[in-house]
Motif scaffolding. Structure first.
Motif, PDB file in Angstrom:
ATOM      1  N   MET A 114      21.186  40.040  38.799  1.00  0.00           N
ATOM      2  CA  MET A 114      20.960  41.441  38.416  1.00  0.00           C
ATOM      3  C   MET A 114      21.731  41.799  37.152  1.00  0.00           C
ATOM      4  N   SER A 115      22.982  41.380  37.078  1.00  0.00           N
ATOM      5  CA  SER A 115      23.805  41.684  35.904  1.00  0.00           C
ATOM      6  C   SER A 115      23.238  41.039  34.651  1.00  0.00           C
ATOM      7  N   SER A 116      22.658  39.840  34.794  1.00  0.00           N
ATOM      8  CA  SER A 116      22.073  39.162  33.638  1.00  0.00           C
ATOM      9  C   SER A 116      20.880  39.920  33.079  1.00  0.00           C
ATOM     10  N   ARG A 117      20.283  40.775  33.910  1.00  0.00           N
ATOM     11  CA  ARG A 117      19.150  41.607  33.466  1.00  0.00           C
ATOM     12  C   ARG A 117      19.609  42.962  32.942  1.00  0.00           C
ATOM     13  N   GLY A 118      20.925  43.140  32.851  1.00  0.00           N
ATOM     14  CA  GLY A 118      21.454  44.389  32.334  1.00  0.00           C
ATOM     15  C   GLY A 118      21.564  45.493  33.360  1.00  0.00           C
ATOM     16  N   LEU A 119      21.332  45.170  34.632  1.00  0.00           N
ATOM     17  CA  LEU A 119      21.428  46.183  35.674  1.00  0.00           C
ATOM     18  C   LEU A 119      22.880  46.386  36.078  1.00  0.00           C
ATOM     19  N   ARG A 120      23.241  47.612  36.402  1.00  0.00           N
ATOM     20  CA  ARG A 120      24.598  47.921  36.841  1.00  0.00           C
ATOM     21  C   ARG A 120      24.642  47.847  38.361  1.00  0.00           C
ATOM     22  N   THR A 121      25.636  47.135  38.858  1.00  0.00           N
ATOM     23  CA  THR A 121      25.717  46.872  40.292  1.00  0.00           C
ATOM     24  C   THR A 121      27.076  47.298  40.836  1.00  0.00           C
ATOM     25  N   GLY A 122      27.140  47.418  42.166  1.00  0.00           N
ATOM     26  CA  GLY A 122      28.386  47.812  42.793  1.00  0.00           C
ATOM     27  C   GLY A 122      28.606  47.097  44.112  1.00  0.00           C
ATOM     28  N   LEU A 123      29.878  46.989  44.483  1.00  0.00           N
ATOM     29  CA  LEU A 123      30.291  46.397  45.756  1.00  0.00           C
ATOM     30  C   LEU A 123      31.163  47.417  46.478  1.00  0.00           C
ATOM     31  N   MET A 124      30.719  47.844  47.651  1.00  0.00           N
ATOM     32  CA  MET A 124      31.466  48.847  48.404  1.00  0.00           C
ATOM     33  C   MET A 124      32.309  48.198  49.494  1.00  0.00           C
ATOM     34  N   PRO A 132      37.732  39.595  28.959  1.00  0.00           N
ATOM     35  CA  PRO A 132      36.716  40.584  28.576  1.00  0.00           C
ATOM     36  C   PRO A 132      36.115  41.274  29.794  1.00  0.00           C
ATOM     37  N   ILE A 133      35.735  42.531  29.614  1.00  0.00           N
ATOM     38  CA  ILE A 133      35.233  43.333  30.728  1.00  0.00           C
ATOM     39  C   ILE A 133      33.815  42.913  31.127  1.00  0.00           C
ATOM     40  N   GLY A 134      32.833  43.088  30.255  1.00  0.00           N
ATOM     41  CA  GLY A 134      31.467  42.666  30.554  1.00  0.00           C
ATOM     42  C   GLY A 134      30.802  43.507  31.632  1.00  0.00           C
ATOM     43  N   ASN A 135      29.599  43.091  32.002  1.00  0.00           N
ATOM     44  CA  ASN A 135      28.796  43.834  32.978  1.00  0.00           C
ATOM     45  C   ASN A 135      29.012  43.267  34.376  1.00  0.00           C
ATOM     46  N   SER A 136      30.255  43.302  34.828  1.00  0.00           N
ATOM     47  CA  SER A 136      30.552  42.825  36.180  1.00  0.00           C
ATOM     48  C   SER A 136      30.339  43.954  37.180  1.00  0.00           C
ATOM     49  N   PRO A 137      30.133  43.623  38.455  1.00  0.00           N
ATOM     50  CA  PRO A 137      29.933  44.670  39.459  1.00  0.00           C
ATOM     51  C   PRO A 137      31.131  45.616  39.556  1.00  0.00           C
ATOM     52  N   VAL A 138      30.830  46.857  39.863  1.00  0.00           N
ATOM     53  CA  VAL A 138      31.864  47.856  40.101  1.00  0.00           C
ATOM     54  C   VAL A 138      32.358  47.695  41.538  1.00  0.00           C
ATOM     55  N   VAL A 139      33.657  47.611  41.705  1.00  0.00           N
ATOM     56  CA  VAL A 139      34.247  47.584  43.044  1.00  0.00           C
ATOM     57  C   VAL A 139      34.544  49.028  43.452  1.00  0.00           C
ATOM     58  N   ILE A 140      33.965  49.437  44.584  1.00  0.00           N
ATOM     59  CA  ILE A 140      34.102  50.810  45.060  1.00  0.00           C
ATOM     60  C   ILE A 140      34.880  50.795  46.363  1.00  0.00           C
ATOM     61  N   LEU A 141      36.080  51.348  46.344  1.00  0.00           N
ATOM     62  CA  LEU A 141      36.899  51.444  47.540  1.00  0.00           C
ATOM     63  C   LEU A 141      36.683  52.827  48.150  1.00  0.00           C
ATOM     64  N   VAL A 142      36.113  52.851  49.336  1.00  0.00           N
ATOM     65  CA  VAL A 142      35.789  54.114  49.986  1.00  0.00           C
ATOM     66  C   VAL A 142      36.951  54.533  50.897  1.00  0.00           C
ATOM     67  N   ARG A 143      37.515  55.671  50.588  1.00  0.00           N
ATOM     68  CA  ARG A 143      38.626  56.255  51.354  1.00  0.00           C
ATOM     69  C   ARG A 143      39.776  55.262  51.585  1.00  0.00           C
ATOM     70  N   PHE A 182      36.221  43.877  36.905  1.00  0.00           N
ATOM     71  CA  PHE A 182      37.134  44.720  36.148  1.00  0.00           C
ATOM     72  C   PHE A 182      36.919  46.220  36.321  1.00  0.00           C
ATOM     73  N   HIS A 183      35.870  46.634  37.035  1.00  0.00           N
ATOM     74  CA  HIS A 183      35.558  48.051  37.163  1.00  0.00           C
ATOM     75  C   HIS A 183      35.904  48.521  38.574  1.00  0.00           C
ATOM     76  N   LEU A 184      36.768  49.518  38.679  1.00  0.00           N
ATOM     77  CA  LEU A 184      37.237  50.003  39.974  1.00  0.00           C
ATOM     78  C   LEU A 184      36.988  51.499  40.101  1.00  0.00           C
ATOM     79  N   ARG A 185      36.389  51.880  41.232  1.00  0.00           N
ATOM     80  CA  ARG A 185      36.183  53.292  41.547  1.00  0.00           C
ATOM     81  C   ARG A 185      36.755  53.583  42.933  1.00  0.00           C
ATOM     82  N   LEU A 186      37.406  54.704  43.062  1.00  0.00           N
ATOM     83  CA  LEU A 186      38.030  55.108  44.315  1.00  0.00           C
ATOM     84  C   LEU A 186      37.336  56.361  44.837  1.00  0.00           C
ATOM     85  N   VAL A 187      36.907  56.294  46.080  1.00  0.00           N
ATOM     86  CA  VAL A 187      36.272  57.451  46.709  1.00  0.00           C
ATOM     87  C   VAL A 187      37.271  58.085  47.667  1.00  0.00           C
ATOM     88  N   ALA A 188      37.692  59.292  47.355  1.00  0.00           N
ATOM     89  CA  ALA A 188      38.568  60.091  48.217  1.00  0.00           C
ATOM     90  C   ALA A 188      39.758  59.294  48.743  1.00  0.00           C
TER      91      ALA A 188
END
Length: 264
Positions: free
Chosen positions: A116-126, A12-23, A43-49
């Motif tokens: 933070m995730s347990s409080r419903g906040l959206r978080t990220g790891l860069m 399951p996806i859930g409210n896990s931190p977003v992994v952000i790969l920068v360049r 489970f959440h992946l974002r790619l920057v440039a």
């Protein structure tokens, strides 16, 4: 390049931190990052440039079945765009560059992210590009930095390894696996009653063969045998095997005695 068949069921996806790969610079590193993420429940992946654009077939080949993460990955032109909907962002940084910010270990960062995730906040790891890491402008978008306490003489990690450390700590922050278990397969740890039954059999045979003939030493010898079998978690199957050993030793001794008497 989405909705491809054959991807693994990664949970399951859930409210896990977003992994952000920068360049990010290599498709294979993006794919192995997705694999590391799936192992640790990210489970959440974002790619920057991304340097070579997106999507890239080589990323899926390197992901070992973590296709769903790559299928859902989003591409952003800037770090600001990638973090705009998040409440808290942590940035990994091997060498803080004269920045005044809270610095966390991977374990400490994972614990805070869980809270933070347990409080419903959206978080990220860069995570920064493979060659140089995040620059000061990237880190200015983060609330805190994460630095891994590794061997100071050699702290070289590839991108997927860096992500794997955080994925592991994120998973372990709420994992209930006992630190030590005994694999018993189809048997079970012997009960005290089963152990007592074996000890009666063993001591009886030792009395019969004369091993415990010294009356003064006998109680201590019996205790030592009991300590030996209670020091670890003996299984019921092991006790059955030992019962068989004792029985066969006794049968062999009796057979030899009978043979000797017949010859005499």
């Amino acid at each position: 390049m989405t909705g491809r068949d054959g991807g693994a069921d990664i949970g399951p996806i859930g409210n896990s931190p977003v992994v952000i790969l920068v360049r990010p610079q290599m498709a294979e590193n993006i794919g192995t990052t997705a694999r590391a993420m799936a192992n640790g429940g990210l489970f959440h992946l974002r790619l920057v440039a991304p340097r070579d654009g997106w999507p890239l077939e080589r990323a899926w080949r390197a992901a070992s079945g973590a296709d769903r993460i790559l299928d859902a990955a989003t591409v952003h032109e800037t770090v600001d765009d990638a973090v705009a909907d998040l409440h808290h962002v942590f940035a990994t940084c091997p060498r803080p560059r004269h920045i005044v910010k809270t610095v966390l270990t991977a374990r400490g960062g994972a614990a805070e992210l869980r809270q933070m995730s347990s409080r419903g906040l959206r978080t990220g790891l860069m995570f920064g590009p493979e060659r140089a890491g995040l620059d000061n402008e990237d880190m200015a978008r983060a609330d805190a930095l994460i630095r891994y306490p590794l061997n100071p003489a050699f702290m070289s990690l590839n991108l997927a390894q860096a992500v794997m450390i955080m994925a592991y700590e994120w998973w372990m922050a709420e994992d209930a696996t006992p630190p030590r278990t005994l694999m018993t397969n189809e048997t079970h740890v012997a009960t005290k009653g089963e152990l007592d039954n074996f000890m009666r059999n063993l001591v009886g045979q030792l009395d019969e063969c004369g091993f415990l003939r010294n009356e003064q030493k006998r109680p201590g010898m019996v205790r030592n045998l009991r300590h030996f079998f209670t020091r670890g978690e003996v299984t019921e199957q092991e006790l059955r095997t030992l019962h068989g050993v004792v029985t066969e030793l006794a049968r062999g001794r009796k057979a030899r005695a009978t043979d000797g008497n017949s010859k005499g």
